[in-house]
Design a protein around this motif. Structure first.
Motif, PDB file in Angstrom:
ATOM      1  N   ALA A 148       9.911   4.836 -10.638  1.00 55.00           N
ATOM      2  CA  ALA A 148       8.499   4.594 -10.325  1.00 55.00           C
ATOM      3  C   ALA A 148       8.018   3.269 -10.905  1.00 55.00           C
ATOM      4  CB  ALA A 148       7.646   5.750 -10.849  1.00 55.00           C
ATOM      5  N   MET A 149       8.468   2.925 -12.111  1.00 54.12           N
ATOM      6  CA  MET A 149       8.025   1.674 -12.730  1.00 54.12           C
ATOM      7  C   MET A 149       8.575   0.469 -11.971  1.00 54.12           C
ATOM      8  SD  MET A 149       6.099   2.906 -14.972  1.00 54.12           S
ATOM      9  CE  MET A 149       5.595   1.768 -16.232  1.00 54.12           C
ATOM     10  N   ASN A 150       9.835   0.556 -11.531  1.00 52.45           N
ATOM     11  CA  ASN A 150      10.401  -0.543 -10.739  1.00 52.45           C
ATOM     12  C   ASN A 150       9.664  -0.695  -9.407  1.00 52.45           C
ATOM     13  OD1 ASN A 150      12.505  -1.990 -12.090  1.00 52.45           O
ATOM     14  ND2 ASN A 150      13.811  -0.178 -11.958  1.00 52.45           N
ATOM     15  N   ARG A 151       9.352   0.431  -8.781  1.00 51.10           N
ATOM     16  CA  ARG A 151       8.638   0.343  -7.499  1.00 51.10           C
ATOM     17  C   ARG A 151       7.253  -0.271  -7.694  1.00 51.10           C
ATOM     18  NH1 ARG A 151       8.430   6.090  -5.442  1.00 51.10           N
ATOM     19  NH2 ARG A 151       9.348   6.703  -7.417  1.00 51.10           N
ATOM     20  N   MET A 152       6.568   0.144  -8.759  1.00 49.63           N
ATOM     21  CA  MET A 152       5.214  -0.370  -8.980  1.00 49.63           C
ATOM     22  C   MET A 152       5.225  -1.876  -9.257  1.00 49.63           C
ATOM     23  SD  MET A 152       2.829   1.840  -8.548  1.00 49.63           S
ATOM     24  CE  MET A 152       1.463   0.945  -9.287  1.00 49.63           C
ATOM     25  N   ILE A 153       6.123  -2.324 -10.105  1.00 47.93           N
ATOM     26  CA  ILE A 153       6.078  -3.745 -10.475  1.00 47.93           C
ATOM     27  C   ILE A 153       6.486  -4.624  -9.284  1.00 47.93           C
ATOM     28  CG2 ILE A 153       8.406  -3.920 -11.477  1.00 47.93           C
ATOM     29  CD1 ILE A 153       7.116  -5.668 -13.675  1.00 47.93           C
ATOM     30  N   GLN A 154       7.423  -4.132  -8.473  1.00 44.58           N
ATOM     31  CA  GLN A 154       7.812  -4.943  -7.309  1.00 44.58           C
ATOM     32  C   GLN A 154       6.717  -4.940  -6.245  1.00 44.58           C
ATOM     33  OE1 GLN A 154      11.925  -4.577  -5.932  1.00 44.58           O
ATOM     34  NE2 GLN A 154      12.497  -3.748  -7.919  1.00 44.58           N
ATOM     35  N   ALA A 155       6.069  -3.790  -6.080  1.00 45.71           N
ATOM     36  CA  ALA A 155       4.992  -3.736  -5.086  1.00 45.71           C
ATOM     37  C   ALA A 155       3.815  -4.607  -5.512  1.00 45.71           C
ATOM     38  CB  ALA A 155       4.528  -2.295  -4.892  1.00 45.71           C
ATOM     39  N   SER A 156       3.532  -4.649  -6.805  1.00 47.07           N
ATOM     40  CA  SER A 156       2.382  -5.445  -7.247  1.00 47.07           C
ATOM     41  C   SER A 156       2.643  -6.930  -7.026  1.00 47.07           C
ATOM     42  CB  SER A 156       2.015  -5.134  -8.698  1.00 47.07           C
ATOM     43  OG  SER A 156       2.887  -5.741  -9.597  1.00 47.07           O
ATOM     44  N   THR A 157       3.886  -7.365  -7.198  1.00 43.27           N
ATOM     45  CA  THR A 157       4.195  -8.775  -6.931  1.00 43.27           C
ATOM     46  C   THR A 157       4.227  -9.040  -5.427  1.00 43.27           C
ATOM     47  OG1 THR A 157       5.520  -8.779  -8.941  1.00 43.27           O
ATOM     48  CG2 THR A 157       5.780 -10.663  -7.483  1.00 43.27           C
ATOM     49  N   THR A 158       4.718  -8.072  -4.679  1.00 47.97           N
ATOM     50  CA  THR A 158       4.739  -8.223  -3.216  1.00 47.97           C
ATOM     51  C   THR A 158       3.337  -8.506  -2.691  1.00 47.97           C
ATOM     52  OG1 THR A 158       6.619  -6.721  -3.030  1.00 47.97           O
ATOM     53  CG2 THR A 158       5.288  -7.040  -1.050  1.00 47.97           C
ATOM     54  N   THR A 159       2.375  -7.683  -3.124  1.00 45.48           N
ATOM     55  CA  THR A 159       1.015  -7.931  -2.647  1.00 45.48           C
ATOM     56  C   THR A 159       0.401  -9.147  -3.334  1.00 45.48           C
ATOM     57  OG1 THR A 159      -1.149  -6.969  -2.236  1.00 45.48           O
ATOM     58  CG2 THR A 159      -0.050  -6.273  -4.241  1.00 45.48           C
ATOM     59  N   GLY A 160       0.898  -9.480  -4.519  1.00 43.39           N
ATOM     60  CA  GLY A 160       0.419 -10.715  -5.159  1.00 43.39           C
ATOM     61  C   GLY A 160       0.710 -11.932  -4.296  1.00 43.39           C
TER      62      GLY A 160
ATOM     63  N   VAL B 169       0.856  -1.206   0.000  1.00 43.37           N
ATOM     64  CA  VAL B 169       0.000   0.000   0.000  1.00 43.37           C
ATOM     65  C   VAL B 169       0.882   1.242   0.000  1.00 43.37           C
ATOM     66  CG1 VAL B 169      -1.659   1.378   1.323  1.00 43.37           C
ATOM     67  CG2 VAL B 169      -1.952  -1.114   1.183  1.00 43.37           C
ATOM     68  N   ARG B 170       1.892   1.219   0.849  1.00 43.31           N
ATOM     69  CA  ARG B 170       2.772   2.383   0.985  1.00 43.31           C
ATOM     70  C   ARG B 170       3.511   2.675  -0.334  1.00 43.31           C
ATOM     71  NH1 ARG B 170       5.077   0.689   5.275  1.00 43.31           N
ATOM     72  NH2 ARG B 170       3.740   1.857   6.684  1.00 43.31           N
ATOM     73  N   VAL B 171       4.102   1.630  -0.906  1.00 44.87           N
ATOM     74  CA  VAL B 171       4.903   1.840  -2.123  1.00 44.87           C
ATOM     75  C   VAL B 171       4.011   2.255  -3.297  1.00 44.87           C
ATOM     76  CG1 VAL B 171       6.441   0.732  -3.792  1.00 44.87           C
ATOM     77  CG2 VAL B 171       6.686   0.229  -1.352  1.00 44.87           C
ATOM     78  N   ILE B 172       2.882   1.602  -3.442  1.00 45.27           N
ATOM     79  CA  ILE B 172       1.980   1.953  -4.556  1.00 45.27           C
ATOM     80  C   ILE B 172       1.455   3.378  -4.356  1.00 45.27           C
ATOM     81  CG2 ILE B 172      -0.215   1.407  -5.686  1.00 45.27           C
ATOM     82  CD1 ILE B 172       0.383  -1.575  -4.817  1.00 45.27           C
ATOM     83  N   GLY B 173       1.076   3.696  -3.122  1.00 43.24           N
ATOM     84  CA  GLY B 173       0.579   5.047  -2.846  1.00 43.24           C
ATOM     85  C   GLY B 173       1.598   6.110  -3.220  1.00 43.24           C
ATOM     86  N   GLU B 174       2.869   5.808  -3.021  1.00 39.15           N
ATOM     87  CA  GLU B 174       3.926   6.781  -3.341  1.00 39.15           C
ATOM     88  C   GLU B 174       4.228   6.837  -4.841  1.00 39.15           C
ATOM     89  OE1 GLU B 174       6.454   6.405   0.848  1.00 39.15           O
ATOM     90  OE2 GLU B 174       7.204   5.461  -0.983  1.00 39.15           O
ATOM     91  N   ALA B 175       4.093   5.697  -5.524  1.00 40.18           N
ATOM     92  CA  ALA B 175       4.627   5.613  -6.891  1.00 40.18           C
ATOM     93  C   ALA B 175       3.582   5.699  -7.994  1.00 40.18           C
ATOM     94  CB  ALA B 175       5.411   4.305  -7.055  1.00 40.18           C
ATOM     95  N   ILE B 176       2.311   5.439  -7.692  1.00 44.05           N
ATOM     96  CA  ILE B 176       1.359   5.248  -8.798  1.00 44.05           C
ATOM     97  C   ILE B 176       1.135   6.523  -9.607  1.00 44.05           C
ATOM     98  CG2 ILE B 176      -0.738   5.593  -7.391  1.00 44.05           C
ATOM     99  CD1 ILE B 176      -2.030   3.351  -9.147  1.00 44.05           C
ATOM    100  N   LEU B 177       1.113   7.664  -8.937  1.00 46.82           N
ATOM    101  CA  LEU B 177       0.903   8.903  -9.700  1.00 46.82           C
ATOM    102  C   LEU B 177       2.113   9.233 -10.564  1.00 46.82           C
ATOM    103  CD1 LEU B 177      -0.988  11.059  -7.070  1.00 46.82           C
ATOM    104  CD2 LEU B 177      -1.821  10.415  -9.334  1.00 46.82           C
ATOM    105  N   GLU B 178       3.298   9.052  -9.981  1.00 47.12           N
ATOM    106  CA  GLU B 178       4.531   9.275 -10.756  1.00 47.12           C
ATOM    107  C   GLU B 178       4.559   8.360 -11.970  1.00 47.12           C
ATOM    108  OE1 GLU B 178       8.348   9.106  -8.595  1.00 47.12           O
ATOM    109  OE2 GLU B 178       7.157   9.342  -6.785  1.00 47.12           O
ATOM    110  N   ALA B 179       4.240   7.086 -11.736  1.00 50.66           N
ATOM    111  CA  ALA B 179       4.365   6.093 -12.807  1.00 50.66           C
ATOM    112  C   ALA B 179       3.319   6.302 -13.898  1.00 50.66           C
ATOM    113  CB  ALA B 179       4.249   4.682 -12.223  1.00 50.66           C
ATOM    114  N   SER B 180       2.074   6.589 -13.496  1.00 53.30           N
ATOM    115  CA  SER B 180       1.025   6.705 -14.515  1.00 53.30           C
ATOM    116  C   SER B 180       1.154   8.002 -15.311  1.00 53.30           C
ATOM    117  CB  SER B 180      -0.363   6.603 -13.874  1.00 53.30           C
ATOM    118  OG  SER B 180      -0.571   7.655 -12.965  1.00 53.30           O
ATOM    119  N   SER B 181       1.746   9.021 -14.704  1.00 54.30           N
ATOM    120  CA  SER B 181       1.872  10.287 -15.433  1.00 54.30           C
ATOM    121  C   SER B 181       3.142  10.328 -16.285  1.00 54.30           C
ATOM    122  CB  SER B 181       1.859  11.474 -14.463  1.00 54.30           C
ATOM    123  OG  SER B 181       2.948  11.377 -13.568  1.00 54.30           O
TER     124      SER B 181
END
Ligand SMILES: [Fe+2]
Length: 412
Positions: free
Chosen positions: A245-257, A226-238
């Motif tokens: 931001a892309m590395n943080r998002m992909i690692q966080a998504s697998t972490t919660t997976g 939650v913390r990592v996605i909350g920090e990175a999703i706006l940076e990554a999507s924009s």
């Protein structure tokens, strides 16, 4: 309380993370042998973006012994999955490499079962129902949401029965043997895909964190995600060229997976799977629209955990009661959904009020999600959530105000 649950925790996928980690795929496959042929499973978008080519180029000599299925569609169905199996069953396939998002990876896992067990994929809905070890699957993740690359489930749409639903094949052997989480492969992907799949990951993290079937171990994975996605999703999507931001998002998504695989999900996924099956709608977008409405309904069941979510999302909860902090967290999720450009209501993506009854029935009967949801939902509760999510055309301020009324009103 999660600390009292007797849970089994499984994490069986070797993860390779960071920019350039695609280079590790060759050695990961070598551990399982290169006998027989390899089937690449992907979709046209991934192939068109040149990502499949990069994967093939990272595996010298693979071209001669590989086959490719490049046309996986979103929400893979029983019919589509069986057809791919029929097409490739005599190709001597011994390993499968999935290059894609959730639909691609789930299709690859389903094929892994069919290649060694035959039949139809709906023969295997449930837990460990196959007799023979599925083929090894290797996943190169190209979205930031599914989590399937680190989990042991595959989601398949039942399209060969009167009632369209999504069902799951689970199996300890369905954890991919290895997953490549290489932010470089994601650079330049559409920002809207980061938004929708990233919000799917946030949904996994939040639903996982408040699941009744979680543990302290899954809590750690989900809350940090939650913390990592909350920090990175706006940076990554924009800016999808933002490698950090892309590395943080992909690692966080697998972490919660991994958290999701072990602790389960809740009512957002119960309802969204019903909608996905009925409307062939994009999973991440449906989840993102539903998420604030379900959280509004759920927070009262565990205000402390929802207050944790608020803090993980960097909401300043100083001086707030636990209940107010929980509500502030729900409000922040709603704002985030708007900020990443997700539609406000399900009617905007074609979901009609006419289907509320059938969607309610499917979601209510899906014990996998109903049982894990922190609050035991009635049919009426689900119907109310759907009514709001489909029909709401209100401003955020109105929605927040209504949310408070609903939450207080449903506290008992
Ligand atoms: Fe999901």
């Amino acid at each position: 309380m999660n600390e009292f649950n007797n849970m089994e925790f499984m994490a069986k996928t070797t993860l390779y993370t960071g920019s350039g980690s695609l280079k590790f795929l060759k050695d990961a496959i070598a551990k399982y042998g290169w006998e027989g042929n390899i089937l690449f499973v992907t979709d046209k978008g991934i192939e068109g973006a040149g990502i499949l080519r990069k994967v093939i180029d990272s595996l010298p000599g693979i071209q001669e012994k590989s086959k490719t299925f490049n046309d996986v569609k979103p929400n893979p169905s029983v019919t589509a999955t069986n057809a791919i199996y029929e097409k490739h069953k005599d190709d001597g396939i011994q390993n499968i490499i999935a290059v894609g998002g959730g639909s691609v990876i789930d299709t690859a896992k389903a094929l892994a079962v069919l290649f060694t067990n035959g039949g139809s994929i709906d023969d295997y809905f449930g837990f460990d129902l196959y007799s023979n070890e599925p083929l090894p699957v290797f996943a190169v993740a190209t979205t930031v949401g599914t989590g399937s690359e680190g989990g042991h489930a595959t989601v398949i749409t039942v399209d060969n029965s009167d009632l369209k639903t999504k069902q799951l094949v689970f199996g300890e052997a369905l954890f991919p043997k290895a997953a490549i989480l290489d932010g470089e492969l994601l650079l330049g992907m559409p920002g809207s895909l980061v938004s929708s799949t990233g919000m799917d990951a946030l949904t996994h993290a939040i639903e996982g964190y408040v699941s009744r079937n979680g543990s302290i171990v899954t809590d750690a994975l989900n809350l940090h995600a939650v913390r990592v996605i909350g920090e990175a999703i706006l940076e990554a999507s924009s800016d999808t060229t933002n490698i950090s931001a892309m590395n943080r998002m992909i690692q966080a998504s697998t972490t919660t997976g991994i958290g999701m695989s072990n602790g389960g999900l809740g009512l957002v996924h119960g309802i969204s799977h019903a909608i996905g099956a009925q409307y062939d709608a994009p999973h991440g977008i449906v989840n993102a629209i539903l998420l604030p409405y379900v959280l509004e309904y759920n927070w009262i069941a565990n205000p402390k955990k929802f207050a944790d979510i608020a803090q993980a999302l960097r909401v300043n909860t100083w001086g707030m009661s636990v209940e107010d902090a929980a509500k502030a967290g729900v409000k922040r999720v709603k704002e985030l959904t708007n900020e990443v450009g997700i539609p406000a209501k399900l009617s905007e993506i074609g979901v009609s009020e006419d289907s509320i009854e059938i969607l309610t029935d499917i979601a209510f009967n899906d014990e996998l999600y109903m049982g894990a949801n922190p609050r035991r939902a009635t049919r009426k509760d689900i119907k109310d959530i759907l009514t709001k999510a489909i029909g709401s055309n209100r401003s955020n301020e109105q929605l927040s105000s209504d949310k408070e009324k609903v939450a207080v009103g449903s506290a008992n």
